[in-house]
Enzyme design. Structure first.
Site, PDB file in Angstrom:
ATOM      1  N   HIS A 473       0.828  -1.208   0.000  1.00  0.00           N
ATOM      2  CA  HIS A 473       0.000   0.000   0.000  1.00  0.00           C
ATOM      3  C   HIS A 473       0.865   1.262   0.000  1.00  0.00           C
ATOM      4  O   HIS A 473       0.701   2.141  -0.853  1.00  0.00           O
ATOM      5  CB  HIS A 473      -0.922  -0.011   1.228  1.00  0.00           C
ATOM      6  CG  HIS A 473      -1.734   1.238   1.370  1.00  0.00           C
ATOM      7  ND1 HIS A 473      -3.047   1.314   0.955  1.00  0.00           N
ATOM      8  CD2 HIS A 473      -1.426   2.472   1.859  1.00  0.00           C
ATOM      9  CE1 HIS A 473      -3.503   2.541   1.189  1.00  0.00           C
ATOM     10  NE2 HIS A 473      -2.533   3.259   1.743  1.00  0.00           N
ATOM     11  N   GLU A 474       1.771   1.348   0.961  1.00  0.00           N
ATOM     12  CA  GLU A 474       2.580   2.565   1.070  1.00  0.00           C
ATOM     13  C   GLU A 474       3.502   2.740  -0.132  1.00  0.00           C
ATOM     14  O   GLU A 474       3.744   3.860  -0.581  1.00  0.00           O
ATOM     15  CB  GLU A 474       3.389   2.573   2.375  1.00  0.00           C
ATOM     16  CG  GLU A 474       2.543   2.643   3.634  1.00  0.00           C
ATOM     17  CD  GLU A 474       1.595   3.832   3.689  1.00  0.00           C
ATOM     18  OE1 GLU A 474       1.850   4.852   2.994  1.00  0.00           O
ATOM     19  OE2 GLU A 474       0.588   3.752   4.406  1.00  0.00           O
ATOM     20  N   HIS A 477       1.827   4.553  -2.860  1.00  0.00           N
ATOM     21  CA  HIS A 477       1.904   6.016  -2.749  1.00  0.00           C
ATOM     22  C   HIS A 477       3.229   6.530  -3.323  1.00  0.00           C
ATOM     23  O   HIS A 477       3.272   7.576  -3.974  1.00  0.00           O
ATOM     24  CB  HIS A 477       1.801   6.452  -1.285  1.00  0.00           C
ATOM     25  CG  HIS A 477       0.426   6.372  -0.700  1.00  0.00           C
ATOM     26  ND1 HIS A 477      -0.686   6.921  -1.311  1.00  0.00           N
ATOM     27  CD2 HIS A 477      -0.022   5.818   0.462  1.00  0.00           C
ATOM     28  CE1 HIS A 477      -1.755   6.711  -0.547  1.00  0.00           C
ATOM     29  NE2 HIS A 477      -1.377   6.030   0.527  1.00  0.00           N
TER      30      HIS A 477
END
EC number: 3.4.24.15
Length: 687
Positions: A473-474, A477
């Protein structure tokens, strides 16, 4: 599915030459941070003074709009050099100096955002310039500056402007202190090995000891989550859960009350009935009523599922209490939730989390994750040996477009916990990818900061599956930051609507629930063998385990956030306790104050926590409509995704990007199915 025509273009800006310079540095002393902060403020103020002094007839694109855009680029980079170390520096002196710099710069940001003279020049420019003479993104930038000026009250009487400015300065300082208190918290609880029953040996061996040989359990994530999930001693879980939700209770409780009061006051001065309505004007949702309806409808759909899951958990608890000779209190407590949710995965789905993590050593996961992202998005990553970093654990990678070999950015990985470090997992944009003053393109640079279990001399860092999901997920980003090709810093990377910003990363979480990607990022840390097919199948089936309770808790947090920012008299602890009981059906632990530990409330997510669920509508639709249909590792769909969703940054509205990628308006079907809910005329595999 035929790809949307608009997605077939180049994912790179092929016009502007690229500047490969990394302008960041991490060798500043505390004194240098203080001196450079003053210098940066003076340099930036001079530009604003120059713009604000223009005569009406002299105002032009070059001396107003471009001047502001250019100073924003240099200011953003220099500001990050000064204020990022507060989150990651191993030196307390540097962290303190960086926090002080952040406070001064935040106060300066408020001053510059309230420059009525500069705002007037932008208004004059808008009246003077022919809209079609500006490039589309420049026109958007001009409109955004006008909108932000009005949202700061620059069209209101001077007396009102002064009140707003004063409130904004106070809010900035309060937010910094709220999160600094959490980051600097060093609370630990001492336990005997017996009191930590159920936790694996590698976890116990990694704990520091007190003078009387007890084991020190901190309230940082790598200790808190494994303990709440695996410790079979209820009293230990109770103590840790209670301490976790009492962190910084007194100081942050006072800060939160003041934050809520000041936000409401500022919003009323600006003509909004609530702070939530003020914030949401810039989001996809637009109003607090739309958010309330979204959360209420989803809660009603999920409640029956939550009731079923609670019944299963209560039965597991009753059986365990009988087996261990413990008194059964007939209820689910807050400290029981993660423990029995984990048991549901292990008993109903037969997923042994301790066995599973043996297949996720950090090095293997990192290699697999980087490989998947490179293949999917047409990129190439290269580790930069001997790079200047802020701690020996940190690595720096260069990122190139695989087809052209063109450098597009760099990213830092800072993955292990240490004292005083930011306590969660997050991506920090450090150098925006945008056009510089001379027209060349500045490469984007971002840092992924996390707190995964650190390797020891005896064992590598082994990740829980949910940590692998967090990693994916990170890092999503990070890719958003680097693949964006916006012209203006204001629209670079993840500068999209706040209730869309999580969607690109949430969509990429799907890869940790698909067999082929999972096999590529896993390998037993001792034998080198792949995850057995049976364990893999069980893991994938377990995705919907506890989905009712997990998402109801997200709704509780979103509703607490909305309540605090729509009803100023709401008591945070009481509101949280009420919603836990009403929506989740599990009481908050008496005496705790979870909202005082809720970093999002002071970290830019005020009135916007709902965005995690709202974004999932789009992330689920994107994944199931394109990747699931055309191939989860399809480079073709990946490049469409890079071109349509990542490339624009915030230079397009999210609704426009989504329609281009999907070939239609977004729908909720895939989102509801992903939550284990029925959708009329829709089968899970097809949606």
């Amino acid at each position: 599915m035929k790809p949307p025509a608009a997605c077939t273009g180049d994912a790179l800006d092929v016009v502007a030459p690229c500047s490969a310079v990394n302008h960041l540095r991490w060798d500043l002393s505390a004194q240098q941070i203080a001196e450079l902060t003053t210098e940066l403020i003076e340099q930036t103020k001079r530009v604003y003074d120059c713009v604000g002094a223009q005569e009406p007839q002299d105002v032009s694109y070059e001396n107003t709009l471009k001047a502001l855009a250019d100073v924003e680029v240099s200011y953003t980079v220099q500001r990050n050099i000064l204020d990022f170390p507060q989150h990651v520096s191993p030196s307390k002196d540097i962290r303190t100096a960086s926090t002080e710099a952040d406070k001064k710069l935040s106060e300066f940001d408020v001053e510059m955002s309230m420059r009525q003279d500069v705002y007037q020049r932008i208004v004059w420019l808008q009246e003077k310039v022919q809209k079609d003479s500006l490039r589309p993104e420049a026109s958007r930038y001009l409109e955004r500056l006008i909108k932000l000026g009005r949202r700061n009250g620059l069209h209101l009487p001077e007396e009102t402007q002064e009140k707003i400015k004063s409130i904004k300065k106070k809010l900035s300082l309060l937010c910094i202190d709220f999160n600094k208190n959490l980051n600097e918290d060093t609370t630990f609880l001492p336990f005997t090995r017996e009191e930590l029953g159920g936790l694996p040996e590698d976890f116990l061996n990694s704990l520091e000891k007190t003078e009387d040989e007890k084991l020190k359990v901190t309230l940082k994530y790598p200790h808190y989550f494994p303990l709440l999930k695996k410790c079979h001693v209820p009293e230990t879980r109770r103590k840790v859960e209670e301490a976790f939700n009492c962190r910084c209770k007194e100081e942050n409780c006072a800060i939160l009350r003041e934050l809520v009061r000041l936000r409401a006051q500022k919003s009323r001065l600006l003509g909004f009935s609530t702070h939530a309505d003020y914030v949401l004007e810039m989001n996809m949702a637009k109003t607090s009523q739309v958010v309330a309806t979204f959360l209420d409808e989803l809660a009603q759909k999920l409640k029956p599922l939550g009731e079923q899951e609670r019944a299963v958990i209560l039965e597991l608890k009753r059986a365990e209490c009988e087996q261990r000779g413990l008194a059964f209190d007939g209820r689910i407590n807050a400290w029981d939730m993660r423990y029995y949710m984990n048991q549901v995965e292990e008993t109903r789905y037969r997923v042994d989390q301790n066995l599973l993590k043996e297949y996720f050593p950090m090095q293997v996961v990192t290699r697999g994750l980087l490989g998947i992202y490179q293949e999917l998005l047409g990129l190439s990553f290269q580790l930069e040996e001997g790079a200047a970093v802020w701690h020996e654990d940190v690595a720096l990678y260069a990122v190139r477009d695989a087809a052209s070999g063109k450098l597009i950015g760099k990213f830092y990985l800072d993955l292990y916990p240490r004292e005083g470090k930011y306590g969660h997992a997050a991506c920090f944009g450090l150098q925006p990818g945008c056009l510089r003053k001379d027209g060349s393109r500045q490469i984007a640079i971002a840092a992924m900061v996390a707190n995964f279990t650190k390797p020891t001399p005896d064992a590598p860092s082994l990740l829980q599956h949910d940590e692998v999901e967090t990693y994916f997920h990170e890092f999503g980003h990070v890719m958003h930051q680097l693949c964006s090709q916006a012209e203006f810093a204001m629209f670079s990377g993840t500068h999209v609507e706040r209730d869309f910003v999580e969607a690109p990363s949430q969509m990429l979480e799907n890869w940790v629930w698909e067999a082929e990607p999972l096999l590529r990022m896993s390998q037993h840390y001792r034998t080198g063998s792949s995850i057995p097919q049976e364990l893999l199948d069980k893991l994938i089936k377990s995705r919907q385990a506890n989905t009712g309770l997990f998402n109801l808790r997200q709704i509780v947090l979103a509703k607490v956030d909305q309540a605090l920012h729509t009803q100023t008299a709401a008591d945070p602890a009481k509101e949280y306790a009420r919603l836990c009981q009403e929506i989740l059906g599990v009481p908050a632990t008496p005496g705790t104050n979870m909202p005082a530990t809720f970093g999002h409330l002071a970290g830019g997510y005020d009135a916007q926590y709902y965005g995690y669920l709202w974004s999932e509508v789009y992330s689920a639709d994107m994944f199931h409509t394109r990747f699931k249909q055309e191939g989860v590792l399809s480079g073709k769909v990946g490049m469409d995704y890079r071109s349509c969703i990542l490339r624009p940054g915030g230079s397009e509205d999210a609704s426009v990007m989504l329609k281009l990628f999907l070939g239609r308006d977004p729908k909720q079907d895939a989102f509801l199915l992903s939550k284990g809910l029925q959708v009329e005329g829709c089968e899970p595999p097809a949606c």
